[in-house]
Design an enzyme around this catalytic site. Sequence first.
Site, mmCIF file in Angstrom:
data_model
loop_
_atom_site.group_PDB
_atom_site.id
_atom_site.type_symbol
_atom_site.label_atom_id
_atom_site.label_comp_id
_atom_site.label_asym_id
_atom_site.label_seq_id
_atom_site.Cartn_x
_atom_site.Cartn_y
_atom_site.Cartn_z
ATOM 1 N N CYS A 1 0.802 -1.229 0.000
ATOM 2 C CA CYS A 1 0.000 0.000 0.000
ATOM 3 C C CYS A 1 0.835 1.280 0.000
ATOM 4 O O CYS A 1 0.270 2.377 0.024
ATOM 5 C CB CYS A 1 -0.944 0.001 1.201
ATOM 6 S SG CYS A 1 -0.097 0.154 2.798
ATOM 7 N N CYS B 1 -2.051 -1.773 6.241
ATOM 8 C CA CYS B 1 -2.660 -2.921 5.544
ATOM 9 C C CYS B 1 -2.346 -4.266 6.170
ATOM 10 O O CYS B 1 -2.885 -5.295 5.739
ATOM 11 C CB CYS B 1 -2.241 -2.930 4.074
ATOM 12 S SG CYS B 1 -0.514 -3.410 3.798
ATOM 13 N N ASP C 1 30.331 7.684 -8.369
ATOM 14 C CA ASP C 1 29.688 8.734 -7.578
ATOM 15 C C ASP C 1 30.128 8.590 -6.124
ATOM 16 O O ASP C 1 29.931 7.537 -5.510
ATOM 17 C CB ASP C 1 28.165 8.594 -7.698
ATOM 18 C CG ASP C 1 27.408 9.612 -6.865
ATOM 19 O OD1 ASP C 1 28.044 10.523 -6.310
ATOM 20 O OD2 ASP C 1 26.176 9.484 -6.773
#
Length: 451
Positions: A210, A232, A357
């Site tokens: 959800c 949920c 990175d």
Amino acid sequence: MSFRSGVATFAGRSSYWFLHTFLKGGSSLPGKITLALDPNVLKTLGAKYDVVVITGTNGKTLTTALTVTVLHEKYDTILTNPTGSNMEQGIVTTFLNAKNPKTGRPLAVLEVDEANVIKVTQYLTPKVFVFTNIFRDQMDRYGEIYTTYQKILDGVALAPDATIIANGDAPIFHSKDLPNPVLYYGFEDHDESEEIKARPNTDGVLCPVCQHILHYHYISYANLGDYFCPNCGYKRPELTYKVTELGELTPTSSTFKVDGNEMKIEIGGMYNIYNALAAYSVGRFFGIKPDAIRHAFDSNQRVFGRQEVINVDGKEVTIVLVKNPVGLDQVLHMIATDNQPFTFINLLNANYADGIDTSWIWDGDYELLPKLNHIPLYVTGGERYKDVTFRLKVAGVPDDKHTVEPSLAKIVDNIIPNAPTKHIYVLATYTAMIQFRKLLADKGYIKEGID
């Protein structure tokens, strides 16, 4: 074996012999040569093996080493890739170096890069997959964590009968229905009455059903723990193998109980208990009793680049690989438990194998270090020394305790011998770790690699 496979295998084994006889080793080139001659050679090389694939972001190398040690309690012949050469060419090299099994089906316990799982399962059908964890790591190669998981699942889809042994404390590993039988391991040493949330910048804490933020009864670190969705009802699956109690944790050892059985590993860090638990789970799957697993852990040696302790002219130099924010953060918290004075060295590279990175260093809790009163010297170096130097400056490391030395050779030749402490921690990215070890090998402190 086909004529093409035979020629490719001969060429690969010949190059392996030459490299290890005259040039001190090579874990990828023999595999590259073999694959160039026969791209399908892995199917031939691995046909007689029962294969265990160990994959995930952090912990693959140590989990593989511990798993091999555990399985040796029952099996004499186990093929593995101990140096962490875990891409297709490295795995082919591993098989090239194997002795042909005469009878039965020996085991191959393979550390496999997440994006290379499908390159293995195209040719081999694993008996077991082990999932350690998935964290943000080298986003230029893998993308975000759900993309990484899908790369693994693309490979698993080719082996739907293989058993998956997964970290049940990682929400992502329970997020998709799979045809495979699945066993889960995790921590269950806590009081379920508590209800907490992960830190705001933590990856992977949205409910896959959800999209509500997951809550936890317990968090071991990052997004790992006893999670549940208050919206949920989605929750952590039932665990098959469990850490039921934590004992003493030091920078060099960890004691804990698994399913009530006392265990100890000679390596520090909460994250390494998960690696041991994964190895325990594989051992139990193969019918090895807890007492034998305890014996295996007692006899385990340090692993290549993972908390290796190397004597350099009387200095105890501990090398720790760091490569992503969660791993870095755990290492920083682990060494912070050391109550003896130590020198802190951080080596940062940003090559392809490291991830280009370097922004991930900002998510590590370097601010923890200046709060300690027993670090008289900080050293930053490597190809991206400016990045890590600035990170430590922002963290509050005093200038008068901070030495900047880009050259790894000068660190080995000058800084380590003259360090003000006997114990030195060296945190290094992958290629920096390889370069650093080579310098130590050239001076005779260690062997350059592991065969």
